[in-house]
Write a protein that holds these residues in place. Structure first.
Motif, mmCIF file in Angstrom:
data_model
loop_
_atom_site.group_PDB
_atom_site.id
_atom_site.type_symbol
_atom_site.label_atom_id
_atom_site.label_comp_id
_atom_site.label_asym_id
_atom_site.label_seq_id
_atom_site.Cartn_x
_atom_site.Cartn_y
_atom_site.Cartn_z
ATOM 1 N N ASP A 44 14.808 93.537 6.009
ATOM 2 C CA ASP A 44 13.582 92.782 5.715
ATOM 3 C C ASP A 44 12.425 93.131 6.651
ATOM 4 O O ASP A 44 11.293 92.726 6.415
ATOM 5 N N LEU A 45 12.717 93.840 7.742
ATOM 6 C CA LEU A 45 11.673 94.113 8.726
ATOM 7 C C LEU A 45 10.922 95.425 8.465
ATOM 8 O O LEU A 45 9.856 95.647 9.016
ATOM 9 N N PRO A 105 9.430 96.473 13.827
ATOM 10 C CA PRO A 105 7.970 96.398 13.600
ATOM 11 C C PRO A 105 7.359 95.014 13.826
ATOM 12 O O PRO A 105 6.163 94.839 13.615
ATOM 13 N N ARG A 160 21.088 93.146 6.760
ATOM 14 C CA ARG A 160 20.163 92.336 5.963
ATOM 15 C C ARG A 160 18.968 91.911 6.822
ATOM 16 O O ARG A 160 17.830 91.927 6.379
ATOM 17 N N PHE A 161 19.270 91.543 8.065
ATOM 18 C CA PHE A 161 18.220 91.137 9.006
ATOM 19 C C PHE A 161 17.215 92.289 9.197
ATOM 20 O O PHE A 161 16.001 92.087 9.142
ATOM 21 N N CYS A 162 17.748 93.501 9.390
ATOM 22 C CA CYS A 162 16.874 94.655 9.656
ATOM 23 C C CYS A 162 16.127 95.098 8.391
ATOM 24 O O CYS A 162 14.969 95.506 8.470
ATOM 25 N N SER A 208 13.202 87.131 8.131
ATOM 26 C CA SER A 208 14.603 87.328 8.529
ATOM 27 C C SER A 208 14.838 86.830 9.958
ATOM 28 O O SER A 208 15.919 86.329 10.269
#
Lengths: 313, 259
Positions: free
Chosen positions: A109-110, B115, A105-107, B5
């Motif tokens: 969003d990036l 990113p 989930r953390f990744c 996040s």
């Protein structure tokens, strides 16, 4: 570098140099990585492979020279590069207090894109426990997780730093196959820095040999293997020393009466010269990537006129 | 722009440190309030003063003066001992691991290879820490007001919150200083120790005549915005200028150190 030229390649660098304090880690690297290929960086520890990957992914800035990755300037557009280029490091470290699902989930969003279906499929194949805390995962599972996280954003370019170091052959093959199916299968580019010469020989299209931060050789695997041969010959009598000074002979190893002659051009003439001498046996063999690697690392010196230059392959 | 996040991750990662801060300051709020349980304030307060040897007995004991003295007592206890000293400890604990811990655990490379830009990473981490620090300082100040209300003392909410905000501004600067040391080392303990040392230096001007208004520690005690004295913007502007200067320094270090 011209814009048209930059856009033709996944990565294009000119005179790329990286210094840390007084130490030059990479010196004057000029090379182009074509799109849709598997490109391997080979070299001993400390030869600058990881630094090169960090430079072209915009993680570190060059001390001199310039470079473009996916048409973007590596010195100023690191974030944009990393939206389309993902990196799997040698020792991936994640936040131990998160579960696998929370990390995903953390990744997610990036990145601008995220292929959840691909992840679901491969979590089952790799048998990664989604609800488990990262701290409870084995080294191998973490590495698999790192690869899946790098592939989920569907990158145009994938950087693999020692992707399967320390793993058994079955794991290594499965790991690399997953990476390549998802990338090369879709016309994307993979840059691998590795010591696993057998695996590289199986998958690479182009190879760069690095030593002490400099390019020793940049060639295609097919070309180097086609042009670099070994003649194994067992003479009946002592051969004349003039035989070994013929043009194209790179190296001669002798074990009793058996001679191993490495040749990179003028192969036909060397073969004919050997066959004119009394002999018990003679054969022409291809060199493995490992043999080529050891030859280059042991013998090739900068500015050594007697050794073959990149163009000769 | 902040990384959403990453912000959530930072909040979650620092929850224990935040709870430690709440417990520490909450306990102080309780300790400061507890003497009020010994009798109805402010009468018992004056009766104890009467019994002190050498104490003047003809003090002004009007209800207004008594009230003022009582508020002043709580103000000094909370702003000088609670927020200014324990708050420094909390802000150092929150800031010391921001980069140092990620470096020590090797997770910073993973974060940097996403990113997110260095600016994103830096600003998001600072913002998450400041939110926790703010919640801790303002929250426990409100807790103090709540505790005292149990004993029938109604402290004026607005001046106490402004005083707490004043302390928060000073603590935000200390937090930035700690983060800068956290960029330079991969040991949170070293970063915290260096920050504590430098923060103590920021209070040195207070030792000199006329230097009080430049002392971080004295200003954090909100002397210029106490109940008696007029409100002053000087400290807030000084802290804002320091905060943004330190933020730029921190960001520059992030790029220089290639974190």
């Amino acid at each position: 570098m011209r814009n048209v030229f930059i856009m033709d390649f996944a990565v294009a660098t000119a005179g790329l140099t990286k210094k840390y304090s007084f130490k030059t880690v990479l010196k004057d690297i000029t090379l182009q990585i074509p799109k849709g290929k598997v490109f391997a960086l080979l070299g001993p520890n400390g030869s600058g492979k990881t630094t090169f990957l960090k430079l072209i992914s915009g993680l570190t800035r060059p001390s001199a020279g310039e470079g473009f990755c996916l048409g973007l300037n590596i010195a100023t557009q690191g974030e944009e590069i990393r939206r389309s280029a993902c990196f799997v490091s040698e020792e991936p470290r994640f936040y131990d207090f998160l579960t696998v699902q929370e990390l995903l989930r953390f990744c997610r969003d990036l990145y601008p894109r995220w292929n959840s279906r691909f992840l679901d499929e491969h979590f089952k194949i790799f048998n990664i426990p989604i609800g488990e805390k990262i701290k409870n995962l084995s080294h191998g599972t973490r590495k698999q997780l790192a690869l899946l996280i790098a592939l989920a954003p569907e990158p145009e370019l994938l950087f693999l730093d020692e992707p399967a170091a320390g793993f058994d052959p079955i794991f290594r093959r499965r790991f690399l196959n997953t990476a390549l199916e998802k990338t090369i299968g879709e016309g994307k580019t993979v840059v691998i820095a590795s010591h696993q010469l057998h695996e590289i020989e199986r998958v690479a299209d182009q190879i760069v040999f690095l030593r002490e931060g400099q390019v020793l050789e940049h060639t295609s695997l097919q070309k180097i293997k086609a042009n670099m041969k070994q003649i194994k010959v067992v003479f009946q009598t002592e051969p004349p020393s003039s035989l070994f000074t013929m043009e194209g002979i790179l190296d001669v190893n002798r074990r009793e009466n058996t001679f191993y002659i490495k040749v990179n051009r003028n192969i036909e003439a060397v073969w004919q010269a050997c066959s004119r001498l009394p002999r018990f046996a003679m054969e022409l063999t291809n060199l493995s990537l490992e043999e080529i690697y050891f030859y280059l690392m042991d013998n090739k010196r900068e500015g050594d006129e007697n050794n073959a230059r990149p163009q000769s392959f | 722009m902040l990384g959403r996040s990453l912000f959530r991750k930072e909040i979650r990662e620092n929850t224990l440190k935040f709870l430690f801060g709440v417990l520490l300051l909450g306990a102080l709020a309780l300790i400061i309030t507890t003497p009020a349980a010994s009798g109805p304030y402010p009468q018992s307060f004056f009766s104890r003063q009467d019994n002190l040897p050498g104490m003047e007995t003809n003090l002004d004991k009007s209800p207004e003066t008594a009230q003022k003295t009582l508020f002043s007592h709580f103000w000094k206890q909370w702003n000088s001992k609670g927020l200014a000293l324990a708050g420094i400890l909390v802000s150092i604990i929150l800031g010391a691991g921001v980069f140092a811990q990620e470096k020590a655990k090797g997770t910073l490379f993973f974060l940097a290879s996403t990113p997110l830009s260095r600016r994103n990473i830096y600003d998001t981490k600072v913002a998450a820490g400041l939110v926790l620090l703010f919640a801790c300082i303002i929250g426990t100040t409100l807790l103090l007001i709540l505790f005292t209300s149990f004993y029938g003392i109604s402290l004026p909410v607005l001046p106490f919150v402004i005083g707490a905000f004043s302390a928060f501004c000073g603590l935000a600067v200390i937090y930035q200083v700690t983060i800068i040391f956290s960029i330079l080392t991969d040991d949170p303990l070293k970063a915290g120790a260096a920050s504590a040392f430098l923060s103590s230096l920021l209070s040195i001007p207070g030792l000199f005549e006329g230097g009080q208004k430049y002392s971080l520690l004295l200003q954090m005690q909100s002397r210029n915005s106490t109940l008696e004295e007029p409100f002053s913007w000087f400290f807030f502007l000084l802290m804002a200028a320091l905060f943004f200067a330190l933020r730029h320094l921190g960001l520059w270090l992030c790029y220089r150190e290639e974190i």
